[in-house]
Scaffold this motif. Structure first.
Motif, PDB file in Angstrom:
ATOM      1  N   TRP A  58       0.838  -1.188   0.000  1.00  9.33           N
ATOM      2  CA  TRP A  58       0.000   0.000   0.000  1.00  9.33           C
ATOM      3  C   TRP A  58       0.881   1.248   0.000  1.00  9.33           C
ATOM      4  CZ3 TRP A  58      -0.847   3.573   4.213  1.00  9.33           C
ATOM      5  CH2 TRP A  58       0.022   3.371   5.279  1.00  9.33           C
ATOM      6  N   GLY A  59       0.228   2.399  -0.065  1.00 10.00           N
ATOM      7  CA  GLY A  59       0.922   3.676   0.050  1.00 10.00           C
ATOM      8  C   GLY A  59      -0.049   4.739   0.529  1.00 10.00           C
ATOM      9  N   THR A  60       0.452   5.690   1.292  1.00 10.37           N
ATOM     10  CA  THR A  60      -0.402   6.776   1.766  1.00 10.37           C
ATOM     11  C   THR A  60      -0.920   7.619   0.611  1.00 10.37           C
ATOM     12  OG1 THR A  60       1.580   8.103   2.143  1.00 10.37           O
ATOM     13  CG2 THR A  60       0.645   6.969   4.055  1.00 10.37           C
ATOM     14  N   TRP A  61      -0.239   7.615  -0.502  1.00 13.71           N
ATOM     15  CA  TRP A  61      -0.610   8.373  -1.687  1.00 13.71           C
ATOM     16  C   TRP A  61      -1.706   7.666  -2.500  1.00 13.71           C
ATOM     17  CZ3 TRP A  61       0.200   4.864  -5.376  1.00 13.71           C
ATOM     18  CH2 TRP A  61       1.166   3.885  -5.132  1.00 13.71           C
ATOM     19  N   CYS A  62      -2.035   6.435  -2.136  1.00 14.72           N
ATOM     20  CA  CYS A  62      -2.969   5.593  -2.896  1.00 14.72           C
ATOM     21  C   CYS A  62      -4.324   5.559  -2.179  1.00 14.72           C
ATOM     22  CB  CYS A  62      -2.368   4.191  -3.014  1.00 14.72           C
ATOM     23  SG  CYS A  62      -3.468   2.921  -3.658  1.00 14.72           S
ATOM     24  N   THR A  63      -5.299   6.267  -2.716  1.00 11.63           N
ATOM     25  CA  THR A  63      -6.621   6.355  -2.089  1.00 11.63           C
ATOM     26  C   THR A  63      -7.260   4.985  -1.866  1.00 11.63           C
ATOM     27  OG1 THR A  63      -6.919   8.559  -2.990  1.00 11.63           O
ATOM     28  CG2 THR A  63      -8.900   7.417  -2.261  1.00 11.63           C
ATOM     29  N   PRO A  64      -7.287   4.075  -2.862  1.00 10.18           N
ATOM     30  CA  PRO A  64      -7.868   2.749  -2.611  1.00 10.18           C
ATOM     31  C   PRO A  64      -7.111   1.970  -1.526  1.00 10.18           C
ATOM     32  CG  PRO A  64      -7.629   3.114  -4.966  1.00 10.18           C
ATOM     33  CD  PRO A  64      -6.921   4.235  -4.279  1.00 10.18           C
ATOM     34  N   CYS A  65      -5.807   2.163  -1.452  1.00 12.54           N
ATOM     35  CA  CYS A  65      -4.999   1.475  -0.433  1.00 12.54           C
ATOM     36  C   CYS A  65      -5.420   1.905   0.966  1.00 12.54           C
ATOM     37  CB  CYS A  65      -3.520   1.812  -0.611  1.00 12.54           C
ATOM     38  SG  CYS A  65      -2.778   1.326  -2.168  1.00 12.54           S
ATOM     39  N   VAL A  66      -5.519   3.209   1.147  1.00 16.03           N
ATOM     40  CA  VAL A  66      -5.893   3.757   2.448  1.00 16.03           C
ATOM     41  C   VAL A  66      -7.317   3.330   2.810  1.00 16.03           C
ATOM     42  CG1 VAL A  66      -6.336   5.927   3.664  1.00 16.03           C
ATOM     43  CG2 VAL A  66      -4.268   5.668   2.279  1.00 16.03           C
ATOM     44  N   ALA A  67      -8.191   3.270   1.822  1.00 11.16           N
ATOM     45  CA  ALA A  67      -9.589   2.905   2.070  1.00 11.16           C
ATOM     46  C   ALA A  67      -9.738   1.462   2.536  1.00 11.16           C
ATOM     47  CB  ALA A  67     -10.420   3.137   0.807  1.00 11.16           C
ATOM     48  N   GLU A  68      -8.854   0.566   2.100  1.00 12.98           N
ATOM     49  CA  GLU A  68      -9.000  -0.837   2.473  1.00 12.98           C
ATOM     50  C   GLU A  68      -8.226  -1.225   3.742  1.00 12.98           C
ATOM     51  OE1 GLU A  68      -7.653  -3.223  -0.829  1.00 12.98           O
ATOM     52  OE2 GLU A  68      -5.553  -2.918  -0.317  1.00 12.98           O
TER      53      GLU A  68
END
Length: 122
Positions: A12-22
């Motif tokens: 994941w990455g903090t810059w990745c909206t779907p990553c943060v959402a999951e």
């Protein structure tokens, strides 16, 4: 290596909206299956300096194991080693013997994770 537990590795990455959402789904699995499942969240090498503040704010007392990828760019060393193909989020599930049993090349839901874990436990 054999861990005796099912292991979920999420890239994941903090810059990745779907990553943060999951991430909350991974937290929920880590809480519910703490004795049977280890959940590792590996931040990409890109913007990894933003991860500690984010984790401290939202996951301070989490059962998730946080780390960051080695190497440079989106295709970090661990991401590449485990079959990453340039998209985030990316999740790999290993059985208790360390064998990859499932790969998700995009976002997952809590139901996706629970189904994958329960399939390993049966």
């Amino acid at each position: 290596n054999k861990t005796g537990k099912i292991t979920i590795i999420n890239f994941w990455g903090t810059w990745c909206t779907p990553c943060v959402a999951e991430l909350p789904y991974f937290q929920q699995i880590a809480d519910e299956y703490a004795d049977q499942v280890s959940v590792i969240a590996i931040h990409s090498a890109v913007s990894r300096e933003t991860a500690p503040e984010y984790i401290g704010k939202y996951y301070k007392d989490s059962k998730l194991l946080f780390s960051w990828d080695a190497g440079e760019g989106f295709n970090g060393d661990f991401y590449t080693l485990l079959g990453g193909r340039g998209t985030y989020p990316y999740t790999v599930i290993l059985d208790e013997n360390g064998i990859i049993t499932e790969i998700f090349h995009s976002s997952v839901t809590y139901e996706d994770l629970k189904t994958a874990v329960e399939k390993q436990m049966s």
